[in-house]
Design a protein around this motif. Structure first.
Motif, PDB file in Angstrom:
ATOM      1  N   UNK A 216       0.925  -1.168   0.201  1.00  0.00           N
ATOM      2  CA  UNK A 216       0.100   0.082   0.288  1.00  0.00           C
ATOM      3  C   UNK A 216       0.971   1.382  -0.073  1.00  0.00           C
ATOM      4  N   UNK A 217       1.754   1.258   0.736  1.00  0.00           N
ATOM      5  CA  UNK A 217       2.938   2.514   0.818  1.00  0.00           C
ATOM      6  C   UNK A 217       3.845   2.499  -0.466  1.00  0.00           C
ATOM      7  N   UNK A 218       3.938   1.329  -1.219  1.00  0.00           N
ATOM      8  CA  UNK A 218       4.571   1.503  -2.288  1.00  0.00           C
ATOM      9  C   UNK A 218       3.881   2.012  -3.446  1.00  0.00           C
ATOM     10  N   UNK A 219       2.391   1.746  -3.365  1.00  0.00           N
ATOM     11  CA  UNK A 219       1.580   2.231  -4.477  1.00  0.00           C
ATOM     12  C   UNK A 219       1.388   3.771  -4.216  1.00  0.00           C
ATOM     13  N   UNK A 220       1.220   3.896  -3.069  1.00  0.00           N
ATOM     14  CA  UNK A 220       1.068   5.549  -2.496  1.00  0.00           C
ATOM     15  C   UNK A 220       2.573   6.411  -3.052  1.00  0.00           C
ATOM     16  N   UNK A 225      -2.114   5.390  -5.636  1.00  0.00           N
ATOM     17  CA  UNK A 225      -3.109   5.583  -4.500  1.00  0.00           C
ATOM     18  C   UNK A 225      -2.846   6.515  -3.476  1.00  0.00           C
ATOM     19  N   UNK A 226      -3.601   7.551  -3.267  1.00  0.00           N
ATOM     20  CA  UNK A 226      -3.397   8.580  -2.288  1.00  0.00           C
ATOM     21  C   UNK A 226      -3.238   7.704  -0.947  1.00  0.00           C
ATOM     22  N   UNK A 227      -2.249   8.475  -0.292  1.00  0.00           N
ATOM     23  CA  UNK A 227      -1.904   7.580   1.013  1.00  0.00           C
ATOM     24  C   UNK A 227      -3.009   7.399   1.977  1.00  0.00           C
ATOM     25  N   UNK A 228      -4.039   8.344   2.166  1.00  0.00           N
ATOM     26  CA  UNK A 228      -5.015   8.407   2.743  1.00  0.00           C
ATOM     27  C   UNK A 228      -6.228   7.490   2.504  1.00  0.00           C
ATOM     28  N   UNK A 229      -5.990   7.116   1.377  1.00  0.00           N
ATOM     29  CA  UNK A 229      -6.927   6.177   0.808  1.00  0.00           C
ATOM     30  C   UNK A 229      -6.517   4.686   0.531  1.00  0.00           C
ATOM     31  N   UNK A 230      -5.322   4.445   1.093  1.00  0.00           N
ATOM     32  CA  UNK A 230      -4.754   3.013   0.976  1.00  0.00           C
ATOM     33  C   UNK A 230      -5.564   2.219   2.094  1.00  0.00           C
ATOM     34  N   UNK A 231      -6.036   1.154   1.397  1.00  0.00           N
ATOM     35  CA  UNK A 231      -6.674   0.254   2.282  1.00  0.00           C
ATOM     36  C   UNK A 231      -6.610  -1.267   1.843  1.00  0.00           C
ATOM     37  N   UNK A 232      -6.905  -2.430   2.225  1.00  0.00           N
ATOM     38  CA  UNK A 232      -6.949  -3.591   1.672  1.00  0.00           C
ATOM     39  C   UNK A 232      -7.665  -3.301   0.250  1.00  0.00           C
TER      40      UNK A 232
END
Length: 369
Positions: A216-220, A225-232
């Motif tokens: 998730x952090x990699x994608x952010x 993906x915006x970091x605040x929108x990272x979820x499974x």
């Protein structure tokens, strides 16, 4: 940092929501850990809370007929424990995430549908500790590949998915979906339904030894993906929408998990985890086991976490698991339960929280703060 630097004694009266909580399920979870630790005490974390200091409370908990009433459970913890507020190493609040036991279809045989394996622990995977760790290796690295008399880094996720373990008969079962298999690695356990309806539960056996990297952090960081929108959920959606980039992203997490069949256990409870007892949905907590000792009760106050039952999350939990991403004195992972609904809830938990460790009275009296 030491326990006296991060722990501050408080009273039960200042724990937000303590008297509104029903800790009877937490008491049952505590009793299971107590029974397990009688045969093999848990390793003492660096904060020095020894399993033996929990023995008196554990023996009493194990003797009770569960479930007890909320009043009796509260009285039990107030009798045997003293709460301490736990600061993070940075001096602020702690942080909680959530995890769950996935469910998926699986097969004992590889087929055109079931093509993605979960592996057993390989015979050349060696445990690494302070006695045999090669010079210069990370002190947190706990596994390696044994080659004759040498210890070498084990194959990482990319190497294994490219076939490094093929032909060795290590496939425990096969899944139909690569993304499901990856997230079973992240969760460390699963409840699998085989053709014909048989249920197979698998749980963590070991790992490759490479550090965990949250994709998730990699994608952010890549701006996907915006970091605040990272979820499974958002990660799964991105992977499904970008099949040509799945390997690129999944292989960023070099850590690879090996599994074992779980022995017969209570279907109402979660998987057998690091503390070698079944997890209690909503009451088991994964902690940094290098610092904390399994079996320790924690009261978690996360007022911003409201989507589990519509109220601020304020519950007594028991430390019964750990995880590569769970590092720090005030960092925890809440076990939510089994299945899709639990996964939907767990995948969106990223909240600040106040941590209160309940320490045995004998330990509390010895601490000068």
């Amino acid at each position: 940092m030491s326990l006296p630097e991060l722990f501050r004694r408080v009273s039960f009266h200042v724990l937000p929501g303590w008297h509104d909580d029903d800790p009877s399920a937490a008491l049952a979870a505590f009793a299971r850990s107590a029974v397990r630790s009688q045969s093999k005490p848990y390793r003492t974390g660096s904060f020095g809370i020894r399993t033996e200091s929990l023995a008196e409370a554990g023996a009493r908990a194990a003797s009770l007929k569960h479930p007890v009433s909320p009043f009796e459970a509260q009285a039990f913890f107030e009798r045997y424990f003293v709460p301490f507020h736990v600061r993070s190493e940075e001096g602020g609040q702690g942080f909680v995430t959530g995890y769950f036991e996935p469910e998926a279809a699986a097969s004992h045989m590889r087929t055109q549908v079931f093509r993605f394996p979960l592996h057993r622990r390989p015979e050349d995977l060696a445990d690494v500790d302070g006695l045999n760790r090669p010079a210069g290796w990370d002190a947190n690295l706990a596994f390696a590949r044994r080659q004759g008399e040498k210890l070498l880094p084990y194959h990482d996720r990319e190497a294994i998915e490219r076939g490094a373990l093929d032909g060795r008969g290590l496939e425990l079962c096969w899944l139909a979906d690569r993304i499901d298999a990856f997230f079973i690695h992240v969760q460390g356990a699963a409840r699998l339904t085989l053709p014909g309806g048989e249920v197979l539960r698998v749980t963590y056996a070991a790992k490759s030894g490479h550090p965990f990297t949250g994709i998730g952090r990699v994608l952010a960081e890549l701006g996907e993906i915006p970091l605040e929108e990272v979820s499974m959920q958002s990660i799964k959606a991105w992977l499904a929408d970008h099949p040509h980039r799945q390997s690129e992203i999944l292989w960023k997490n070099r850590s690879y998990i090996f599994f074992r069949k779980s022995p017969p256990c209570d279907p109402e409870l979660g998987p057998i985890a690091a503390a070698k007892v079944q997890l209690q949905p909503g009451r088991s907590l994964a902690v940094d086991r290098l610092l904390h000792t399994f079996g320790t009760p924690f009261f978690i106050d996360a007022p911003g976490l409201r989507h589990l039952d519509g109220r601020p999350f304020r519950r007594l939990m028991i430390a019964q698991d750990t995880g590569s991403a769970i590092t720090g004195a005030a960092r925890g992972d809440l076990f939510i339960g089994t299945g899709k609904a639990a996964g939907e809830a767990a995948g969106t938990i990223r909240h600040e929280a106040n941590f209160f460790a309940l320490l045995p009275r004998s330990v509390a009296e010895a601490i000068s703060i």
